[in-house]
Design an enzyme around this catalytic site. Structure first.
Site: not given
Ligand code: GUN
Length: 304
Positions: A52, A96, A119
């Site tokens: 990311k 995350q 998100d």
């Molecule tokens: N953990 C697994 N997928 C995601 C996601 O799309 N965003 C976040 N913040 N955590 C995750």
């Protein structure tokens, strides 16, 4: 021959479309900014966060990575979010998941300003999703919709079956497909005769986190199969099982001592589906592309 839905190609196309928007923001206002919080050192989370942050820099966006110890308290994490919420140079905030057990994940999601919640996990944004109103959408399901759209697959009137009811994928996926006029079924661990329900699907979405669990008897011939799973196999017996009809998987295992596989058996999927997402290179790259798109959109709205 099944058509492979190439997530990497769609990722590239989405990022190319974002570039002029980012350039315009950078010239006329300021570059879009994303803050990513990683708590602890879960290896999978580290890989996701790494890509990311890397994609942000490749696009010329500001990215800030906060690495916090896995002993952190909810209050300490909320204090970081408060600072990021107030910062003018940050348009998107991502924490995350998963978080360590002692942290109250719901309180954390609630603490992110909804307009910076790239998100789409804040209850306000989830409510907007339910109402089919504008708001940032969860990146993985939004990426799947984008992949379907750009591949000319229209869910309207189709039977869509989603295996998995997580807040991150299964539930928002169901709502997005519903809004696209599919007839939607969500399955989970208590579903009776799961193979029979899955065999009804014109569009089958697997998001359960179980290695190659969906085999031939779960797939209607000609179905579109979207495999959201990402599981690493390190044992030979398992590698051989998942390589039936997919010899490249065994070759990858021989070479690296491990291999990535989704929630759908790759050989069975290639044989039966009319179109499918490979693992890796299917859904994964789309999640990142949609995160970038959500961040750019948030910056545009903030700076308008
Ligand atoms: N953990 C697994 N997928 C995601 C996601 O799309 N965003 C976040 N913040 N955590 C995750």
């Amino acid at each position: 021959m099944a058509r492979i839905l190439d997530g990497k190609a769609v990722n590239q196309a989405i990022l190319e479309e974002l570039k002029p928007r980012i350039q315009r923001l950078s010239q006329e206002r300021r570059r879009p900014g994303l803050a990513v919080i990683l708590v602890g050192n879960n290896p999978a989370s580290e890989i996701y966060v790494g890509s990311k942050v890397r994609t942000c820099s490749e696009l010329g966006m500001l990215s800030e990575e906060l690495r916090l110890p896995d002993t952190i308290t909810t209050a300490e994490l909320l204090a970081h979010l408060d600072t990021l919420n107030r910062r003018d140079d940050i348009d998107g905030i991502l924490v995350q998941m998963p978080l360590p057990r002692q942290v109250d994940s719901r309180a954390v999601l609630l603490a992110i300003r909804p307009d910076k919640d790239v998100d789409g996990f804040h209850p306000f944004n989830v409510g907007q999703l339910v109402a089919n109103a504008p708001a940032p959408r969860a990146c993985t399901p939004a990426g799947v919709m984008e992949l379907l759209r750009r591949s000319g697959i229209d869910p309207a009137g189709q039977e869509a079956v989603i295996v998995g009811r997580s807040d991150i994928v299964g539930k928002p996926m169901a709502l997005l497909l519903l809004h696209a006029h599919a007839t939607v079924t969500i399955c989970h661990s208590k579903t009776k005769d799961l193979p029979a329900v899955c065999r009804r699907a014109d569009i089958l979405v697997a998001a359960i986190g179980r290695t190659a669990m969906l085999t031939a008897d779960y797939i209607k011939p000609g179905a579109v199969v979207i495999d959201v799973g990402m599981n690493r196999i390190t044992g030979r017996a398992e590698a051989e099982r998942i390589s039936r009809g997919a010899p490249a998987k065994l070759a990858a295992f021989e070479k690296h001592g491990s291999v990535l596989v989704g929630d759908v058996h790759p050989g069975d999927m290639a044989e039966l589906a009319s179109a499918y997402t490979p693992v890796p290179g299917g859904v994964g790259p789309l999640t990142i592309a949609m995160l970038m798109a959500n961040t750019v959109q948030s910056a545009e709205l903030r700076l308008a």
